[in-house]
Write a protein that holds these residues in place. Structure first.
Motif, mmCIF file in Angstrom:
data_model
loop_
_atom_site.group_PDB
_atom_site.id
_atom_site.type_symbol
_atom_site.label_atom_id
_atom_site.label_comp_id
_atom_site.label_asym_id
_atom_site.label_seq_id
_atom_site.Cartn_x
_atom_site.Cartn_y
_atom_site.Cartn_z
ATOM 1 N N ILE A 1 0.813 -1.216 0.000
ATOM 2 C CA ILE A 1 0.000 0.000 0.000
ATOM 3 C C ILE A 1 0.846 1.264 0.000
ATOM 4 N N ILE A 2 2.148 1.151 0.292
ATOM 5 C CA ILE A 2 3.018 2.329 0.258
ATOM 6 C C ILE A 2 3.689 2.488 -1.094
ATOM 7 N N PHE A 3 4.254 1.405 -1.631
ATOM 8 C CA PHE A 3 5.097 1.524 -2.815
ATOM 9 C C PHE A 3 4.338 1.296 -4.132
ATOM 10 N N VAL A 4 3.314 0.436 -4.141
ATOM 11 C CA VAL A 4 2.623 0.146 -5.396
ATOM 12 C C VAL A 4 1.898 1.380 -5.951
ATOM 13 N N PRO A 5 1.230 2.208 -5.132
ATOM 14 C CA PRO A 5 0.642 3.435 -5.695
ATOM 15 C C PRO A 5 1.676 4.351 -6.339
ATOM 16 N N ASN A 6 2.870 4.450 -5.721
ATOM 17 C CA ASN A 6 3.942 5.252 -6.328
ATOM 18 C C ASN A 6 4.398 4.640 -7.648
ATOM 19 N N LYS B 91 0.760 8.966 -14.758
ATOM 20 C CA LYS B 91 0.233 9.893 -13.761
ATOM 21 C C LYS B 91 -1.258 10.129 -13.952
ATOM 22 N N GLY B 92 -1.713 10.210 -15.185
ATOM 23 C CA GLY B 92 -3.125 10.463 -15.433
ATOM 24 C C GLY B 92 -4.017 9.281 -15.131
ATOM 25 N N LEU B 93 -3.478 8.079 -15.253
ATOM 26 C CA LEU B 93 -4.264 6.860 -15.034
ATOM 27 C C LEU B 93 -3.681 6.021 -13.895
ATOM 28 N N PHE C 178 -5.512 -6.312 -9.141
ATOM 29 C CA PHE C 178 -6.227 -7.455 -9.713
ATOM 30 C C PHE C 178 -5.260 -8.602 -10.015
ATOM 31 N N LEU C 179 -4.095 -8.277 -10.555
ATOM 32 C CA LEU C 179 -3.117 -9.309 -10.879
ATOM 33 C C LEU C 179 -2.638 -10.027 -9.612
ATOM 34 N N VAL C 180 -2.396 -9.235 -8.555
ATOM 35 C CA VAL C 180 -1.942 -9.838 -7.304
ATOM 36 C C VAL C 180 -3.004 -10.785 -6.745
ATOM 37 N N ILE C 181 -4.260 -10.341 -6.726
ATOM 38 C CA ILE C 181 -5.338 -11.166 -6.187
ATOM 39 C C ILE C 181 -5.582 -12.396 -7.065
ATOM 40 N N PHE C 182 -5.452 -12.226 -8.385
ATOM 41 C CA PHE C 182 -5.680 -13.344 -9.304
ATOM 42 C C PHE C 182 -4.559 -14.378 -9.209
ATOM 43 N N LEU C 183 -3.299 -13.905 -9.145
ATOM 44 C CA LEU C 183 -2.161 -14.821 -9.128
ATOM 45 C C LEU C 183 -1.900 -15.398 -7.742
ATOM 46 N N VAL C 184 -2.142 -14.577 -6.703
ATOM 47 C CA VAL C 184 -1.872 -15.025 -5.331
ATOM 48 C C VAL C 184 -3.126 -14.751 -4.495
ATOM 49 N N PRO C 185 -4.157 -15.549 -4.633
ATOM 50 C CA PRO C 185 -5.431 -15.251 -3.966
ATOM 51 C C PRO C 185 -5.362 -15.267 -2.448
ATOM 52 N N HIS C 186 -4.396 -15.983 -1.880
ATOM 53 C CA HIS C 186 -4.266 -16.040 -0.420
ATOM 54 C C HIS C 186 -3.161 -15.131 0.098
ATOM 55 N N GLY C 187 -2.711 -14.200 -0.727
ATOM 56 C CA GLY C 187 -1.737 -13.218 -0.282
ATOM 57 C C GLY C 187 -0.325 -13.757 -0.184
ATOM 58 N N ALA C 188 0.523 -12.996 0.518
ATOM 59 C CA ALA C 188 1.933 -13.347 0.638
ATOM 60 C C ALA C 188 2.137 -14.660 1.380
ATOM 61 N N ARG C 189 1.171 -15.046 2.210
ATOM 62 C CA ARG C 189 1.279 -16.310 2.936
ATOM 63 C C ARG C 189 1.380 -17.478 1.967
ATOM 64 N N GLN C 190 0.651 -17.403 0.859
ATOM 65 C CA GLN C 190 0.697 -18.480 -0.135
ATOM 66 C C GLN C 190 2.086 -18.570 -0.759
ATOM 67 N N VAL C 191 2.701 -17.416 -1.044
ATOM 68 C CA VAL C 191 4.050 -17.401 -1.607
ATOM 69 C C VAL C 191 5.035 -18.008 -0.617
ATOM 70 N N ALA C 192 4.885 -17.658 0.670
ATOM 71 C CA ALA C 192 5.791 -18.182 1.695
ATOM 72 C C ALA C 192 5.667 -19.695 1.824
ATOM 73 N N LEU C 193 4.440 -20.209 1.779
ATOM 74 C CA LEU C 193 4.249 -21.656 1.893
ATOM 75 C C LEU C 193 4.852 -22.391 0.706
ATOM 76 N N VAL C 194 4.689 -21.821 -0.503
ATOM 77 C CA VAL C 194 5.291 -22.435 -1.694
ATOM 78 C C VAL C 194 6.805 -22.434 -1.587
ATOM 79 N N ALA C 195 7.371 -21.306 -1.102
ATOM 80 C CA ALA C 195 8.825 -21.211 -0.929
ATOM 81 C C ALA C 195 9.326 -22.245 0.082
ATOM 82 N N VAL D 66 -5.293 -2.442 -11.812
ATOM 83 C CA VAL D 66 -4.822 -3.585 -12.611
ATOM 84 C C VAL D 66 -3.787 -4.389 -11.832
ATOM 85 N N LEU D 67 -2.853 -3.683 -11.190
ATOM 86 C CA LEU D 67 -1.827 -4.380 -10.404
ATOM 87 C C LEU D 67 -2.449 -5.146 -9.245
#
Length: 338
Positions: A287-292, A299-301, A311-328, A308-309
């Motif tokens: 929430i800090i870096f992705v808006p930047n 800037k206009g859009l 949506f991609l995060v939710i679509f690719l990792v529906p359970h958040g960073a926890r899912q990435v950690a478990l896969v790792a 879009v970003l």
């Protein structure tokens, strides 16, 4: 199957998280901690300020994670508790000349009481209705802070300017660097306390209520007490985060604590992984870096790019960073066996 059995076997609203999945491994925790400690030595003050805000928002996201991931209660009103904590610190520092470090426990206690009292009438609500009640609280708070009755203390629409503290004992640290390490120390303490809370008897009661209130009540758990206690603890931690935010930004104003902040904190919890406490810092970074990042792309859009970003995060990792950690962890386990 009887009606009572159907209620008891109903699927929980929030996915249960095993105790081991609440935290990082010991080695990983040391690596992350070392990185956080050494980072300010190699970057500019602006980056240090951003990392300080990342830790502050991570505390607020962690607080929401205790409420939602721990007890299963949804809240869109964290910005109200954040605002109360920020104003408590600002008023104590600027009107009463209280040391900045001493204002933080006061902000935590005030917000704990506020959250506990708010949780009492909220006991009659659950799910989307509870979310709407907290949404109303977050919407009303900026307007309450602008009232003339509080203007002498809050500064009204103009807000209050907060003095950023210097490093104590003559330490050779800039204001930003000192505040970063001060915030890091508090964040580590609250994180450890939160992990221990969820692993304690009270934490098990929270999670039992999250999974099924009727079954928890049948086991002798005081559902009303623990639900309001979860609200209080979450609000208290958020209040400490708000106090730190006021010190870091050096300014408090009603328009800085709108419903947008509450939605951002909720988004950070979802992206980090509901119920996974280390994910709070991942959600805060999002929430800090992705808006930047979205603004740098267009800037206009920027809002559309951010959507879009997201949506991609939710679509690719529906359970958040926890899912990435478990896969790792699974990949690391396979590599170790080979």
């Amino acid at each position: 199957m009887s009606a009572a059995e159907e209620v008891v076997t109903e699927a929980p609203a929030v996915e249960a998280v095993p105790k081991r999945a609440m935290t990082l491994g010991y080695g990983t925790s040391l690596v992350v901690l070392a990185g956080l400690i050494l980072m300010p030595l190699f970057v500019k003050n602006f980056i240090i300020f951003q990392m300080t805000m990342l830790l502050i928002y991570a505390l607020a996201v962690l607080a929401l994670n205790i409420l939602t991931g721990g007890s299963g209660q949804f809240s869109l009103g964290q910005s109200a508790f954040y605002a109360v904590g920020a104003y408590t610190t600002a008023i104590l520092m600027e009107h009463f000349n209280v040391n900045y470090a001493l204002t933080l426990p006061v902000a935590g206690v005030v917000c704990f009481a506020f959250g506990f009292l708010f949780g009492q009438p909220a006991l009659r609500l659950s799910g989307v209705y509870l979310a709407l009640a907290t949404f109303a609280l977050a919407t009303a708070m900026p307007q309450l802070l602008k009232l003339g009755f509080f203007e002498h203390w809050t500064g009204g629409v103009q807000g209050l300017v907060v003095t950023k503290p210097d490093a104590p004992f003559g330490l050779p640290l800039s204001q930003d660097m000192w505040l970063y390490y001060f915030t890091l120390a508090i964040a580590i303490g609250i994180y450890i306390a939160s992990v221990n809370l969820l692993r304690s008897r009270s934490g098990r009661a929270f999670m039992a209520i999250r999974d099924n209130e009727i079954a928890a009540s049948a086991m002798g758990i005081d559902v009303s007490l623990y639900k309001t206690l979860a609200f209080g603890v979450s609000a208290g931690i958020t209040g400490v985060a708000g106090g730190l935010g006021a010190i870091a930004v050096q300014f408090v104003a009603p328009d800085g604590y709108t419903i947008t902040l509450a939605i951002s904190l909720f988004l950070g919890m979802v992206v980090g992984g509901v119920g996974w406490l280390p994910g709070s810092i991942v959600g805060s970074a999002f929430i800090i870096f992705v808006p930047n990042m979205a603004e740098s792309i267009s800037k206009g859009l920027s809002g559309a790019v951010f959507g879009v970003l997201l949506f991609l995060v939710i679509f690719l990792v529906p359970h958040g960073a926890r899912q990435v950690a478990l896969v790792a962890q699974q990949l690391a386990g396979k590599l170790k066996k080979n």
